[in-house]
Design an enzyme around this catalytic site. Sequence first.
Site, PDB file in Angstrom:
ATOM      1  N   VAL A  18       0.837  -1.208   0.000  1.00 30.81           N
ATOM      2  CA  VAL A  18       0.000   0.000   0.000  1.00 30.81           C
ATOM      3  C   VAL A  18       0.875   1.263   0.000  1.00 30.81           C
ATOM      4  O   VAL A  18       0.652   2.183  -0.793  1.00 30.81           O
ATOM      5  CB  VAL A  18      -0.968   0.003   1.208  1.00 30.81           C
ATOM      6  CG1 VAL A  18      -1.722   1.324   1.300  1.00 30.81           C
ATOM      7  CG2 VAL A  18      -1.953  -1.158   1.106  1.00 30.81           C
ATOM      8  N   ALA A  84       1.120  -5.125  10.380  1.00 26.67           N
ATOM      9  CA  ALA A  84       1.181  -6.525   9.999  1.00 26.67           C
ATOM     10  C   ALA A  84      -0.120  -6.911   9.313  1.00 26.67           C
ATOM     11  O   ALA A  84      -1.164  -6.341   9.588  1.00 26.67           O
ATOM     12  CB  ALA A  84       1.372  -7.365  11.253  1.00 26.67           C
ATOM     13  N   ARG A  92      -8.734 -11.444  14.702  1.00 27.86           N
ATOM     14  CA  ARG A  92      -8.747 -10.006  14.393  1.00 27.86           C
ATOM     15  C   ARG A  92      -8.270  -9.205  15.591  1.00 27.86           C
ATOM     16  O   ARG A  92      -7.625  -8.176  15.443  1.00 27.86           O
ATOM     17  CB  ARG A  92     -10.156  -9.569  14.011  1.00 27.86           C
ATOM     18  CG  ARG A  92     -10.513  -9.921  12.606  1.00 27.86           C
ATOM     19  CD  ARG A  92     -11.916  -9.518  12.304  1.00 27.86           C
ATOM     20  NE  ARG A  92     -11.983  -8.080  12.040  1.00 27.86           N
ATOM     21  CZ  ARG A  92     -12.844  -7.539  11.206  1.00 27.86           C
ATOM     22  NH1 ARG A  92     -13.680  -8.286  10.560  1.00 27.86           N
ATOM     23  NH2 ARG A  92     -12.876  -6.251  11.019  1.00 27.86           N
ATOM     24  N   PRO A 125      -7.266  -2.600  11.604  1.00 21.78           N
ATOM     25  CA  PRO A 125      -8.590  -2.073  11.297  1.00 21.78           C
ATOM     26  C   PRO A 125      -8.584  -0.543  11.435  1.00 21.78           C
ATOM     27  O   PRO A 125      -8.354  -0.016  12.528  1.00 21.78           O
ATOM     28  CB  PRO A 125      -9.498  -2.722  12.341  1.00 21.78           C
ATOM     29  CG  PRO A 125      -8.574  -3.145  13.454  1.00 21.78           C
ATOM     30  CD  PRO A 125      -7.215  -3.324  12.894  1.00 21.78           C
ATOM     31  N   VAL A 126      -8.810   0.138  10.307  1.00 30.96           N
ATOM     32  CA  VAL A 126      -8.445   1.557  10.212  1.00 30.96           C
ATOM     33  C   VAL A 126      -9.214   2.451  11.197  1.00 30.96           C
ATOM     34  O   VAL A 126      -8.647   3.411  11.731  1.00 30.96           O
ATOM     35  CB  VAL A 126      -8.578   2.052   8.748  1.00 30.96           C
ATOM     36  CG1 VAL A 126     -10.011   2.068   8.265  1.00 30.96           C
ATOM     37  CG2 VAL A 126      -7.961   3.427   8.588  1.00 30.96           C
ATOM     38  N   ASP A 152     -14.175   2.384  -0.229  1.00 33.73           N
ATOM     39  CA  ASP A 152     -15.465   1.683  -0.392  1.00 33.73           C
ATOM     40  C   ASP A 152     -16.446   2.549  -1.189  1.00 33.73           C
ATOM     41  O   ASP A 152     -17.218   2.041  -2.004  1.00 33.73           O
ATOM     42  CB  ASP A 152     -16.053   1.347   0.983  1.00 33.73           C
ATOM     43  CG  ASP A 152     -15.032   0.667   1.861  1.00 33.73           C
ATOM     44  OD1 ASP A 152     -14.954  -0.563   1.870  1.00 33.73           O
ATOM     45  OD2 ASP A 152     -14.253   1.387   2.536  1.00 33.73           O
ATOM     46  N   ARG A 155     -15.584   2.204  -4.707  1.00 36.70           N
ATOM     47  CA  ARG A 155     -16.069   0.915  -5.230  1.00 36.70           C
ATOM     48  C   ARG A 155     -17.561   0.997  -5.531  1.00 36.70           C
ATOM     49  O   ARG A 155     -18.033   0.492  -6.552  1.00 36.70           O
ATOM     50  CB  ARG A 155     -15.805  -0.196  -4.194  1.00 36.70           C
ATOM     51  CG  ARG A 155     -14.331  -0.577  -4.104  1.00 36.70           C
ATOM     52  CD  ARG A 155     -14.058  -1.501  -2.926  1.00 36.70           C
ATOM     53  NE  ARG A 155     -12.669  -1.964  -2.936  1.00 36.70           N
ATOM     54  CZ  ARG A 155     -11.991  -2.375  -1.874  1.00 36.70           C
ATOM     55  NH1 ARG A 155     -12.579  -2.379  -0.675  1.00 36.70           N
ATOM     56  NH2 ARG A 155     -10.761  -2.791  -1.976  1.00 36.70           N
ATOM     57  N   ARG A 157     -19.292   3.712  -6.292  1.00 40.62           N
ATOM     58  CA  ARG A 157     -19.498   4.551  -7.473  1.00 40.62           C
ATOM     59  C   ARG A 157     -19.181   3.773  -8.745  1.00 40.62           C
ATOM     60  O   ARG A 157     -19.895   3.858  -9.747  1.00 40.62           O
ATOM     61  CB  ARG A 157     -18.629   5.806  -7.384  1.00 40.62           C
ATOM     62  CG  ARG A 157     -19.112   6.775  -6.321  1.00 40.62           C
ATOM     63  CD  ARG A 157     -18.180   7.962  -6.200  1.00 40.62           C
ATOM     64  NE  ARG A 157     -18.135   8.762  -7.416  1.00 40.62           N
ATOM     65  CZ  ARG A 157     -17.221   9.698  -7.650  1.00 40.62           C
ATOM     66  NH1 ARG A 157     -16.269   9.954  -6.762  1.00 40.62           N
ATOM     67  NH2 ARG A 157     -17.243  10.394  -8.775  1.00 40.62           N
ATOM     68  N   HIS A 179     -14.948   0.827   7.997  1.00 40.02           N
ATOM     69  CA  HIS A 179     -14.290   0.251   6.817  1.00 40.02           C
ATOM     70  C   HIS A 179     -14.171  -1.232   7.119  1.00 40.02           C
ATOM     71  O   HIS A 179     -13.155  -1.712   7.626  1.00 40.02           O
ATOM     72  CB  HIS A 179     -12.916   0.894   6.600  1.00 40.02           C
ATOM     73  CG  HIS A 179     -12.099   0.200   5.540  1.00 40.02           C
ATOM     74  ND1 HIS A 179     -12.474   0.131   4.224  1.00 40.02           N
ATOM     75  CD2 HIS A 179     -10.924  -0.488   5.622  1.00 40.02           C
ATOM     76  CE1 HIS A 179     -11.573  -0.553   3.545  1.00 40.02           C
ATOM     77  NE2 HIS A 179     -10.617  -0.943   4.366  1.00 40.02           N
ATOM     78  N   THR A 235      -4.818  -5.851  -1.389  1.00 42.09           N
ATOM     79  CA  THR A 235      -5.338  -4.784  -2.253  1.00 42.09           C
ATOM     80  C   THR A 235      -4.430  -3.562  -2.110  1.00 42.09           C
ATOM     81  O   THR A 235      -4.017  -3.247  -0.994  1.00 42.09           O
ATOM     82  CB  THR A 235      -6.774  -4.371  -1.840  1.00 42.09           C
ATOM     83  OG1 THR A 235      -6.710  -3.629  -0.625  1.00 42.09           O
ATOM     84  CG2 THR A 235      -7.678  -5.569  -1.628  1.00 42.09           C
TER      85      THR A 235
HETATM   86  P1  NAD Z   1       2.630  -4.891   3.784  1.00 40.57           P
HETATM   87  O1  NAD Z   1       2.863  -6.030   4.708  1.00 40.57           O
HETATM   88  O2  NAD Z   1       2.943  -5.044   2.346  1.00 40.57           O
HETATM   89  O3  NAD Z   1       3.433  -3.608   4.311  1.00 40.57           O
HETATM   90  C1  NAD Z   1       3.433  -3.214   5.630  1.00 40.57           C
HETATM   91  C2  NAD Z   1       4.788  -2.609   5.898  1.00 40.57           C
HETATM   92  O4  NAD Z   1       4.781  -2.045   7.212  1.00 40.57           O
HETATM   93  C3  NAD Z   1       5.932  -3.622   5.863  1.00 40.57           C
HETATM   94  O5  NAD Z   1       6.867  -3.247   4.879  1.00 40.57           O
HETATM   95  C4  NAD Z   1       6.522  -3.550   7.279  1.00 40.57           C
HETATM   96  O6  NAD Z   1       7.930  -3.708   7.301  1.00 40.57           O
HETATM   97  C5  NAD Z   1       6.109  -2.167   7.696  1.00 40.57           C
HETATM   98  N1  NAD Z   1       6.128  -1.957   9.148  1.00 40.57           N
HETATM   99  C6  NAD Z   1       5.639  -2.751  10.132  1.00 40.57           C
HETATM  100  N2  NAD Z   1       5.849  -2.207  11.338  1.00 40.57           N
HETATM  101  C7  NAD Z   1       6.472  -1.026  11.116  1.00 40.57           C
HETATM  102  C8  NAD Z   1       6.922   0.005  11.971  1.00 40.57           C
HETATM  103  N3  NAD Z   1       6.810  -0.078  13.309  1.00 40.57           N
HETATM  104  N4  NAD Z   1       7.514   1.090  11.407  1.00 40.57           N
HETATM  105  C9  NAD Z   1       7.670   1.183  10.066  1.00 40.57           C
HETATM  106  N5  NAD Z   1       7.251   0.225   9.219  1.00 40.57           N
HETATM  107  C10 NAD Z   1       6.654  -0.855   9.730  1.00 40.57           C
HETATM  108  O7  NAD Z   1       1.106  -4.499   3.983  1.00 40.57           O
HETATM  109  P2  NAD Z   1       0.223  -3.616   2.974  1.00 40.57           P
HETATM  110  O8  NAD Z   1      -0.464  -4.510   2.015  1.00 40.57           O
HETATM  111  O9  NAD Z   1       1.058  -2.484   2.489  1.00 40.57           O
HETATM  112  O10 NAD Z   1      -0.909  -3.090   3.968  1.00 40.57           O
HETATM  113  C11 NAD Z   1      -0.579  -2.143   4.968  1.00 40.57           C
HETATM  114  C12 NAD Z   1      -1.780  -1.878   5.856  1.00 40.57           C
HETATM  115  O11 NAD Z   1      -2.788  -1.206   5.095  1.00 40.57           O
HETATM  116  C13 NAD Z   1      -2.445  -3.153   6.396  1.00 40.57           C
HETATM  117  O12 NAD Z   1      -2.855  -2.936   7.729  1.00 40.57           O
HETATM  118  C14 NAD Z   1      -3.653  -3.313   5.494  1.00 40.57           C
HETATM  119  O13 NAD Z   1      -4.671  -4.060   6.101  1.00 40.57           O
HETATM  120  C15 NAD Z   1      -4.031  -1.855   5.308  1.00 40.57           C
HETATM  121  N6  NAD Z   1      -4.917  -1.556   4.182  1.00 40.57           N
HETATM  122  C16 NAD Z   1      -5.843  -0.599   4.425  1.00 40.57           C
HETATM  123  C17 NAD Z   1      -6.735  -0.247   3.435  1.00 40.57           C
HETATM  124  C18 NAD Z   1      -7.734   0.831   3.722  1.00 40.57           C
HETATM  125  O14 NAD Z   1      -8.585   1.166   2.874  1.00 40.57           O
HETATM  126  N7  NAD Z   1      -7.690   1.429   4.904  1.00 40.57           N
HETATM  127  C19 NAD Z   1      -6.686  -0.889   2.178  1.00 40.57           C
HETATM  128  C20 NAD Z   1      -5.699  -1.855   1.970  1.00 40.57           C
HETATM  129  C21 NAD Z   1      -4.815  -2.187   2.990  1.00 40.57           C
END
Ligand code: NAD
Length: 324
Positions: A18, A84, A92, A125-126, A152, A155, A157, A179, A235
Amino acid sequence: MALSITRRKVVVVGAGAVGATYCYALAQSGLADEIALIDKNDKLAQGQVLDLVHGQPFIPSVNIHLGHPSDYSDAQLIVITAGAAQHPGETRLQLLQKNAAVVSGIVDEILEQNSYAVILIVTNPVDVMTYVALKRSGWNKGRVIGSGTVLDSARLRHLIGDHCGIDVHNVHGYVLGEHGDSQFAAWSMSNVAGIRIDEYCPMCGRCANWPEELNRIEQEVRHSAYHIIDYKGSTYFAVGLALVRITAAILRGQNSVLTVSTMLDGEFGLRDVCLSAPCIVSSNGVERIVEHRLPENEQQALFSSATFLKQALALYGTNETGPQ
Ligand code: NAD
């Protein structure tokens, strides 16, 4: 008269799927002058930065570099995607506790730098993470917000536009609440070309049973992430673009109405919970919640979502989240 020039600086914490996708989209948007990328996995962050800077000849001018906590001090926006992912067998709640510790640790580092930035939480969970970060920071509630249901709503729209055969830009739709599974489509606020959806659908005549079709679309939005995760593990493209949209509102002071996650303080009859409501987003984060009278069924859906989120917070133990 002297011109006051502010560099538009964004710090992105988390260089995973992300964080990196957001940086890629943000760099192309021309919105930021400077992007600093931080990850506890220094090598990953370094690799992403190198990969991004090699594209600089093809995009608007932007300084992209490896970040350090000192970068928080002069940032306009700090986007936290660090955390993570859920592992097999992990609940969860366990994930929540793990990510709350990550987010709290990052907020502590931001506080040490006397930052004046807006913090945008993306880590899931955001809504709970937004609450944790806000309490930990002790900042004004508008300055610590979550990406909420901006994704969301996009999505929704897309699905309405696709189903109706109408350009998505002529479709307005808002998903409110969590979310997550307790979210809902606020149909009373949704329209096609300015025409309320419950007036447009019978007029359009494209489907035999439009209320059933809207219900199907709402379910599809709710389950979108599960499908994408099943297909490819996570995603990141659409959320990256949703984050750029929120960034534009903040860096350019656009007063955009976006369904970000924000602390409610009596609005919609709710308080002490972060969830998505229509918010006016500008340079200082959430300037104001656009509170209006929802129909009874949507108000009930918002209450249910808030109840679910409060239960999650209670399980986590909100006493751990106060500023330290
Ligand atoms: P990912 O595992 O690819 O990346 C997470 C990164 O965070 C890793 O590179 C890890 O090294 C780093 N990290 C962990 N602890 C850290 C710390 N203390 N300091 C700095 N870096 C740290 O995960 P992702 O796919 O990029 O997803 C990231 C988050 O975004 C997840 O919680 C996921 O559920 C969330 N997400 C949210 C939405 C949304 O709409 N809000 C959508 C998609 C994903």
